[in-house]
Design a protein around this motif. Structure first.
Motif, PDB file in Angstrom:
ATOM      1  N   MET A   1      -9.003 -21.719 -33.631  1.00 50.52           N
ATOM      2  CA  MET A   1      -9.772 -20.994 -32.662  1.00 50.52           C
ATOM      3  C   MET A   1     -11.096 -21.715 -32.411  1.00 50.52           C
ATOM      4  O   MET A   1     -11.729 -22.206 -33.331  1.00 50.52           O
ATOM      5  N   ILE A   2     -11.479 -21.779 -31.160  1.00 49.59           N
ATOM      6  CA  ILE A   2     -12.748 -22.374 -30.770  1.00 49.59           C
ATOM      7  C   ILE A   2     -13.566 -21.302 -30.070  1.00 49.59           C
ATOM      8  O   ILE A   2     -13.072 -20.640 -29.154  1.00 49.59           O
ATOM      9  N   SER A   3     -14.809 -21.124 -30.516  1.00 47.30           N
ATOM     10  CA  SER A   3     -15.679 -20.151 -29.859  1.00 47.30           C
ATOM     11  C   SER A   3     -16.948 -20.845 -29.390  1.00 47.30           C
ATOM     12  O   SER A   3     -17.407 -21.818 -29.991  1.00 47.30           O
ATOM     13  N   PHE A   4     -17.489 -20.330 -28.300  1.00 50.31           N
ATOM     14  CA  PHE A   4     -18.718 -20.852 -27.718  1.00 50.31           C
ATOM     15  C   PHE A   4     -19.735 -19.709 -27.667  1.00 50.31           C
ATOM     16  O   PHE A   4     -19.460 -18.661 -27.100  1.00 50.31           O
ATOM     17  N   ASN A   5     -20.884 -19.932 -28.280  1.00 51.00           N
ATOM     18  CA  ASN A   5     -21.935 -18.934 -28.365  1.00 51.00           C
ATOM     19  C   ASN A   5     -23.250 -19.562 -27.924  1.00 51.00           C
ATOM     20  O   ASN A   5     -23.379 -20.789 -27.911  1.00 51.00           O
ATOM     21  N   SER A   6     -24.216 -18.738 -27.594  1.00 51.44           N
ATOM     22  CA  SER A   6     -25.490 -19.274 -27.150  1.00 51.44           C
ATOM     23  C   SER A   6     -26.648 -18.449 -27.678  1.00 51.44           C
ATOM     24  O   SER A   6     -26.592 -17.225 -27.689  1.00 51.44           O
ATOM     25  N   GLU A   7     -27.680 -19.152 -28.118  1.00 48.41           N
ATOM     26  CA  GLU A   7     -28.933 -18.529 -28.548  1.00 48.41           C
ATOM     27  C   GLU A   7     -29.933 -18.511 -27.393  1.00 48.41           C
ATOM     28  O   GLU A   7     -31.057 -18.074 -27.560  1.00 48.41           O
ATOM     29  N   THR A   8     -29.520 -19.020 -26.225  1.00 47.75           N
ATOM     30  CA  THR A   8     -30.349 -19.040 -25.025  1.00 47.75           C
ATOM     31  C   THR A   8     -29.531 -18.441 -23.885  1.00 47.75           C
ATOM     32  O   THR A   8     -28.470 -17.861 -24.120  1.00 47.75           O
ATOM     33  N   ASP A   9     -29.966 -18.647 -22.662  1.00 50.06           N
ATOM     34  CA  ASP A   9     -29.210 -18.138 -21.520  1.00 50.06           C
ATOM     35  C   ASP A   9     -28.172 -19.145 -21.024  1.00 50.06           C
ATOM     36  O   ASP A   9     -27.553 -18.938 -19.990  1.00 50.06           O
ATOM     37  N   PHE A  10     -27.961 -20.221 -21.765  1.00 49.25           N
ATOM     38  CA  PHE A  10     -26.965 -21.233 -21.386  1.00 49.25           C
ATOM     39  C   PHE A  10     -25.556 -20.656 -21.469  1.00 49.25           C
ATOM     40  O   PHE A  10     -25.216 -19.935 -22.411  1.00 49.25           O
ATOM     41  N   HIS A  11     -24.742 -21.007 -20.482  1.00 46.57           N
ATOM     42  CA  HIS A  11     -23.334 -20.623 -20.489  1.00 46.57           C
ATOM     43  C   HIS A  11     -22.501 -21.859 -20.167  1.00 46.57           C
ATOM     44  O   HIS A  11     -22.744 -22.531 -19.167  1.00 46.57           O
ATOM     45  N   LEU A  12     -21.539 -22.158 -21.024  1.00 43.99           N
ATOM     46  CA  LEU A  12     -20.660 -23.302 -20.827  1.00 43.99           C
ATOM     47  C   LEU A  12     -19.642 -22.994 -19.736  1.00 43.99           C
ATOM     48  O   LEU A  12     -18.915 -22.006 -19.824  1.00 43.99           O
ATOM     49  N   ALA A  13     -19.602 -23.847 -18.727  1.00 48.17           N
ATOM     50  CA  ALA A  13     -18.589 -23.713 -17.675  1.00 48.17           C
ATOM     51  C   ALA A  13     -17.263 -24.256 -18.204  1.00 48.17           C
ATOM     52  O   ALA A  13     -17.243 -25.122 -19.085  1.00 48.17           O
ATOM     53  N   ASN A  14     -16.186 -23.757 -17.709  1.00 48.29           N
ATOM     54  CA  ASN A  14     -14.844 -24.266 -18.033  1.00 48.29           C
ATOM     55  C   ASN A  14     -14.512 -24.197 -19.527  1.00 48.29           C
ATOM     56  O   ASN A  14     -13.972 -25.156 -20.095  1.00 48.29           O
ATOM     57  N   GLU A  15     -14.816 -23.086 -20.154  1.00 45.97           N
ATOM     58  CA  GLU A  15     -14.556 -22.941 -21.593  1.00 45.97           C
ATOM     59  C   GLU A  15     -13.092 -23.195 -21.946  1.00 45.97           C
ATOM     60  O   GLU A  15     -12.813 -23.839 -22.955  1.00 45.97           O
ATOM     61  N   ASP A  16     -12.174 -22.707 -21.132  1.00 47.78           N
ATOM     62  CA  ASP A  16     -10.747 -22.892 -21.432  1.00 47.78           C
ATOM     63  C   ASP A  16     -10.361 -24.362 -21.403  1.00 47.78           C
ATOM     64  O   ASP A  16      -9.651 -24.848 -22.296  1.00 47.78           O
ATOM     65  N   ALA A  17     -10.820 -25.086 -20.391  1.00 58.86           N
ATOM     66  CA  ALA A  17     -10.504 -26.518 -20.282  1.00 58.86           C
ATOM     67  C   ALA A  17     -11.131 -27.303 -21.427  1.00 58.86           C
ATOM     68  O   ALA A  17     -10.493 -28.201 -22.001  1.00 58.86           O
ATOM     69  N   ILE A  18     -12.361 -26.961 -21.796  1.00 58.42           N
ATOM     70  CA  ILE A  18     -13.047 -27.642 -22.903  1.00 58.42           C
ATOM     71  C   ILE A  18     -12.321 -27.350 -24.218  1.00 58.42           C
ATOM     72  O   ILE A  18     -12.098 -28.259 -25.031  1.00 58.42           O
ATOM     73  N   SER A  19     -11.914 -26.105 -24.433  1.00 54.80           N
ATOM     74  CA  SER A  19     -11.169 -25.744 -25.651  1.00 54.80           C
ATOM     75  C   SER A  19      -9.869 -26.523 -25.752  1.00 54.80           C
ATOM     76  O   SER A  19      -9.523 -27.031 -26.826  1.00 54.80           O
ATOM     77  N   LYS A  20      -9.160 -26.613 -24.649  1.00 57.17           N
ATOM     78  CA  LYS A  20      -7.889 -27.357 -24.630  1.00 57.17           C
ATOM     79  C   LYS A  20      -8.131 -28.824 -24.969  1.00 57.17           C
ATOM     80  O   LYS A  20      -7.410 -29.421 -25.770  1.00 57.17           O
ATOM     81  N   TRP A  21      -9.152 -29.406 -24.371  1.00 59.76           N
ATOM     82  CA  TRP A  21      -9.502 -30.806 -24.603  1.00 59.76           C
ATOM     83  C   TRP A  21      -9.864 -31.048 -26.078  1.00 59.76           C
ATOM     84  O   TRP A  21      -9.403 -32.011 -26.688  1.00 59.76           O
ATOM     85  N   ILE A  22     -10.661 -30.167 -26.658  1.00 61.10           N
ATOM     86  CA  ILE A  22     -11.033 -30.289 -28.068  1.00 61.10           C
ATOM     87  C   ILE A  22      -9.777 -30.196 -28.943  1.00 61.10           C
ATOM     88  O   ILE A  22      -9.576 -31.010 -29.853  1.00 61.10           O
TER      89      ILE A  22
END
Length: 136
Positions: A1-22
């Motif tokens: 499992m890959i999760s993306f979290n933020s301590e700021t207002d940043f939001h990663l675009a294309n989380e699904d594509a990035i997860s697949k790539w990783i």
């Protein structure tokens, strides 16, 4: 499992594509994914971690904590989006390209690649470039 979290207002675009790539990178390196948690933060947050856990009083773009056992990948990766933005300007690349490089850099550390010596850094950069060419 890959999760993306933020301590700021940043939001990663294309989380699904990035997860697949990783995930595909990990498989290509003959490892198995258990869990990677990415935390996007600012310089202040990452600097505090760098001082507290690594004893380094410097700014950095990434810190990874590796809890892997054998070939099972498990870890936390903290990324300063401020550092990534500055580095993107310095290297004259897009923010997205530099962010993807840092994202995969942490994974490659988990796969056993180092970057302390010039020869290790050369191999790491070649691996980064290879996997960057595969992102969709």
């Amino acid at each position: 499992m890959i999760s993306f979290n933020s301590e700021t207002d940043f939001h990663l675009a294309n989380e699904d594509a990035i997860s697949k790539w990783i995930s595909e990178t990990i498989v290509a390196e003959n490892y198995k994914l258990e869990e990677i948690s990415y935390v996007f933060c600012d310089d202040e947050y990452l600097h505090k971690l760098n001082v507290e856990f690594l004893g380094h009083d410097t700014l950095t773009d990434i810190i990874s904590f590796d809890y892997s056992v054998g070939k099972i990948i498990h870890g936390e990766i903290f990324i300063s989006t401020e550092r990534v933005a500055d580095n993107a300007k310095d290297y004259q690349v897009s923010f997205e390209e530099e962010l993807n490089r840092v994202i995969i850099h942490g994974v490659l550390h988990y796969c056993g690649y180092k970057d302390k010596t010039e020869s290790e850094a050369k191999v790491m950069r070649a691996k980064e470039n290879h996997y960057l060419s595969l992102i969709t």
